[in-house]
Design a protein around this motif. Sequence first.
Motif, PDB file in Angstrom:
ATOM      1  N   VAL A   1      36.416  30.564  38.137  1.00 20.85           N
ATOM      2  CA  VAL A   1      36.357  29.667  39.289  1.00 20.85           C
ATOM      3  C   VAL A   1      36.684  30.458  40.554  1.00 20.85           C
ATOM      4  O   VAL A   1      37.608  31.279  40.556  1.00 20.85           O
ATOM      5  N   ALA A   2      35.943  30.194  41.625  1.00 23.67           N
ATOM      6  CA  ALA A   2      36.250  30.786  42.934  1.00 23.67           C
ATOM      7  C   ALA A   2      36.604  29.652  43.895  1.00 23.67           C
ATOM      8  O   ALA A   2      35.836  28.705  44.044  1.00 23.67           O
ATOM      9  N   ILE A   3      37.774  29.777  44.515  1.00 28.05           N
ATOM     10  CA  ILE A   3      38.182  28.824  45.548  1.00 28.05           C
ATOM     11  C   ILE A   3      38.123  29.548  46.886  1.00 28.05           C
ATOM     12  O   ILE A   3      38.813  30.554  47.082  1.00 28.05           O
ATOM     13  N   LEU A   4      37.293  29.068  47.800  1.00 26.72           N
ATOM     14  CA  LEU A   4      37.127  29.680  49.115  1.00 26.72           C
ATOM     15  C   LEU A   4      37.747  28.739  50.153  1.00 26.72           C
ATOM     16  O   LEU A   4      37.225  27.667  50.442  1.00 26.72           O
ATOM     17  N   SER A   5      38.886  29.144  50.689  1.00 23.58           N
ATOM     18  CA  SER A   5      39.650  28.289  51.602  1.00 23.58           C
ATOM     19  C   SER A   5      39.419  28.714  53.048  1.00 23.58           C
ATOM     20  O   SER A   5      39.391  29.902  53.359  1.00 23.58           O
ATOM     21  N   PHE A   6      39.271  27.711  53.913  1.00 28.59           N
ATOM     22  CA  PHE A   6      39.207  27.946  55.360  1.00 28.59           C
ATOM     23  C   PHE A   6      40.359  27.197  56.004  1.00 28.59           C
ATOM     24  O   PHE A   6      40.395  25.969  56.008  1.00 28.59           O
ATOM     25  N   GLY A   7      41.354  27.927  56.499  1.00 27.52           N
ATOM     26  CA  GLY A   7      42.498  27.288  57.132  1.00 27.52           C
ATOM     27  C   GLY A   7      43.716  27.258  56.245  1.00 27.52           C
ATOM     28  O   GLY A   7      43.843  28.007  55.263  1.00 27.52           O
ATOM     29  N   THR A   8      44.626  26.354  56.573  1.00 30.84           N
ATOM     30  CA  THR A   8      45.957  26.382  55.959  1.00 30.84           C
ATOM     31  C   THR A   8      46.047  25.675  54.611  1.00 30.84           C
ATOM     32  O   THR A   8      47.149  25.487  54.087  1.00 30.84           O
ATOM     33  N   ARG A   9      44.922  25.321  54.008  1.00 32.11           N
ATOM     34  CA  ARG A   9      44.944  24.865  52.617  1.00 32.11           C
ATOM     35  C   ARG A   9      45.012  26.038  51.645  1.00 32.11           C
ATOM     36  O   ARG A   9      44.967  25.834  50.423  1.00 32.11           O
ATOM     37  N   LEU A  10      45.135  27.252  52.152  1.00 29.45           N
ATOM     38  CA  LEU A  10      45.205  28.425  51.272  1.00 29.45           C
ATOM     39  C   LEU A  10      46.391  28.328  50.324  1.00 29.45           C
ATOM     40  O   LEU A  10      46.287  28.670  49.140  1.00 29.45           O
ATOM     41  N   ALA A  11      47.537  27.888  50.818  1.00 33.61           N
ATOM     42  CA  ALA A  11      48.720  27.780  49.958  1.00 33.61           C
ATOM     43  C   ALA A  11      48.462  26.818  48.800  1.00 33.61           C
ATOM     44  O   ALA A  11      48.831  27.088  47.648  1.00 33.61           O
TER      45      ALA A  11
ATOM     46  N   GLY B   1      43.963  28.088  31.197  1.00 31.10           N
ATOM     47  CA  GLY B   1      43.099  29.123  30.643  1.00 31.10           C
ATOM     48  C   GLY B   1      41.894  29.452  31.489  1.00 31.10           C
ATOM     49  O   GLY B   1      40.941  30.072  31.002  1.00 31.10           O
ATOM     50  N   LEU B   2      41.904  29.044  32.756  1.00 25.84           N
ATOM     51  CA  LEU B   2      40.755  29.288  33.629  1.00 25.84           C
ATOM     52  C   LEU B   2      41.133  30.325  34.685  1.00 25.84           C
ATOM     53  O   LEU B   2      41.953  30.068  35.563  1.00 25.84           O
ATOM     54  N   SER B   3      40.521  31.502  34.587  1.00 28.04           N
ATOM     55  CA  SER B   3      40.786  32.583  35.535  1.00 28.04           C
ATOM     56  C   SER B   3      40.155  32.243  36.879  1.00 28.04           C
ATOM     57  O   SER B   3      38.974  31.897  36.953  1.00 28.04           O
ATOM     58  N   THR B   4      40.935  32.357  37.945  1.00 34.93           N
ATOM     59  CA  THR B   4      40.505  31.834  39.252  1.00 34.93           C
ATOM     60  C   THR B   4      40.661  32.866  40.354  1.00 34.93           C
ATOM     61  O   THR B   4      41.716  33.499  40.494  1.00 34.93           O
ATOM     62  N   THR B   5      39.608  33.020  41.142  1.00 41.25           N
ATOM     63  CA  THR B   5      39.653  33.820  42.363  1.00 41.25           C
ATOM     64  C   THR B   5      39.989  32.907  43.539  1.00 41.25           C
ATOM     65  O   THR B   5      39.467  31.792  43.623  1.00 41.25           O
ATOM     66  N   VAL B   6      40.838  33.379  44.437  1.00 40.22           N
ATOM     67  CA  VAL B   6      41.121  32.655  45.675  1.00 40.22           C
ATOM     68  C   VAL B   6      40.780  33.571  46.839  1.00 40.22           C
ATOM     69  O   VAL B   6      41.252  34.718  46.904  1.00 40.22           O
ATOM     70  N   ALA B   7      39.956  33.070  47.736  1.00 44.98           N
ATOM     71  CA  ALA B   7      39.549  33.842  48.909  1.00 44.98           C
ATOM     72  C   ALA B   7      39.883  33.065  50.171  1.00 44.98           C
ATOM     73  O   ALA B   7      39.844  31.829  50.189  1.00 44.98           O
ATOM     74  N   ASP B   8      40.218  33.804  51.199  1.00 47.29           N
ATOM     75  CA  ASP B   8      40.511  33.237  52.515  1.00 47.29           C
ATOM     76  C   ASP B   8      39.354  33.587  53.438  1.00 47.29           C
ATOM     77  O   ASP B   8      39.141  34.764  53.757  1.00 47.29           O
ATOM     78  N   ALA B   9      38.606  32.585  53.877  1.00 46.94           N
ATOM     79  CA  ALA B   9      37.403  32.837  54.661  1.00 46.94           C
ATOM     80  C   ALA B   9      37.703  33.408  56.045  1.00 46.94           C
ATOM     81  O   ALA B   9      36.921  34.187  56.593  1.00 46.94           O
ATOM     82  N   ARG B  10      38.783  32.966  56.650  1.00 43.40           N
ATOM     83  CA  ARG B  10      39.186  33.349  58.010  1.00 43.40           C
ATOM     84  C   ARG B  10      38.205  32.859  59.068  1.00 43.40           C
ATOM     85  O   ARG B  10      38.620  32.389  60.125  1.00 43.40           O
TER      86      ARG B  10
END
Length: 639
Positions: free
Chosen positions: A507-517, A530-539
């Motif tokens: 799973v990839a989560i791409l966050s824009f703004g302060t929902r990153l936390a 058991g789900l490996s997850t990427t988190v990215a900050d769009a900026r």
Amino acid sequence: MAPNTPLLDKVSSPADTRAFSIGELRQLADELRAETIDAVSQTGGHLGAGLGVVELTVALHHVYETPKDILIWDVGHQAYPHKILTGRRDRIRTLRQGGGLSGFTKRAESEYDPFGAAHAATSISAALGFCAARDQDGRDNSVVAVIGDGSMSAGMAYEAMNNACETTGRLTVILNDNDMSIAPPVGGMSAYMARLVSGGGYQSLRRVGKSVAKALPRPLQEAARKAEEFARGMVTGGTFFEELGFYYVGPIDGHDMDALVHVLQNARNITDKPVLVHVVTQKGKGYAPAESAADKHHAVAKFDVVTGQQAKPAQTHAPSYTKVFATQLVKLAEQDPRIVAITAAMPSGTGLDLFGQRFPERTFDVGIAEQHAVTFAAGLAADGMKPFCAIYSTFLQRGYDQVVHDVAIQRLPVRFAMDRAGLVGADGPTHAGSFDIGFMGALPGMVLMGPADEAELARAVATAAAIDDRPSAFRYPRGEGVGVELPELAEPFEIGKGRIVREGTTVAILSFGTRLAESLRAADLLAARGLSTTVADARFAKPLDVELILRLAREHEALITVEEGAMGGFGSFVLQALAEHGALDRGLKVRVLTLPDIFQDQDKPDLMYVEAGLDADGIVRTALAALGVSNVAAKGRRA
């Protein structure tokens, strides 16, 4: 202990006040003031403005037959006493709470709120609409707009007044002047003069004088007209409003019940032209802690009625986003004399009071005039300055035409600091910064940033300062940061580049703004399943980091975008980029998390984000649904 209110206890609607004597109205005002203070002490909210109009509120509902007669409060933050008198006293201690009364006037709440308001200078325009509808239908009810002197700095008020005399002959505008340095001294003589010039006898004499003047040669007609108006203007200061076509009455003491009632009765009976009644009030009147406070207790937290001491918020180690912005801007301005700051009547709300203390000659408060603020900033930019235009997201909506035409089309480097982005809690939907991602991101050439925390905000400010060939904007929420370390002097971002914060494979989560936390918390919860997850900050929402987006799409089963804004914003931009590059043709599961397509009522911000599905649990539910797996099935799934 609840205040003693024997007379107020007998009032269930304004009709109950109409047989009251002047003495009883004074007592009612005293009790209403006490009830307002006690209620706001328990809920917090706008206190000073309401205390200043208690007598005016009582007098208006006594004189006019509300709700048949239309009463519109500009902005509406002074309407708590109005709400108490109009059948909402039993709910007044739910003000600004989840499921409770709005902090502003609201049509859905009461028939006594004929027009909802929370932004300044709308009341006269709305009142004119009611007047035109009434005149078309042949009805005879009165229409009254109450507008503060602060709102009179907004051009919309004058646009409406300019149109008023052509629209109707029966409208009353109450100018609530609570800045005592503006108005001349008030007292018995001014009240007497106001009653005199609003009375039938004076009007009859004036009409006779005008009919006589018409028989004079034209030059003498004009001379007679100006002599009469300027003579009254010397006493009342009303020449300007007369030139706009209004019959001016005042100034009168807004705490003198006898004067208020008689002048309003006279104004109600004037039907040949619009009337402006100039009422001078004291913000915070009748409550010593408010009267002595610098801001007259304009907006307060819960407080102790006896001492006026406000409840202190829970201590955090993180500074507010607003303070981070202001502090970083001061640092940059110390190095660059071209940096200037503009606010539209919100110096403390935007943090520019700090900038103003350091650089008073480089700080411009233009009043409640967002349109002017934007074009003023454009003019500064066109002549080589580096303007930072700090305006709440919800208020910038009022200057959007100027953002488009005067800034974006000319590609001028105005920098927009959009405070109060996302949900704002107790102030509700009128103050939520829900739409700026879409409306700013739609503009060609705009650079739009959504920093994820206070350190990222400092970098966004530095980035905007460095951009000198096009407009830029950055958005940040109300409240405190997350507690990350702040740089002494932040480095600018690389334009249009995001970052990977955590690497995963499913799973990839791409966050824009302060929902990153919250996105990182969601990744932890997904990992537990058991789900490996990427988190990215769009900026950046514009220009997008298309390379990052395509990589996330290529390497993951599901891509979820997260933003604190309405549909049509960051997620839509990402979907368009994916479609343009064919990334949706290979079975990628995409979900876009935005604010819901409703105007969310006030509540605690955390609860509002839960309702919106933008908390960690909401992100997890979306991810699991996209993958088509249950919690149990996810346990055995390994990437």
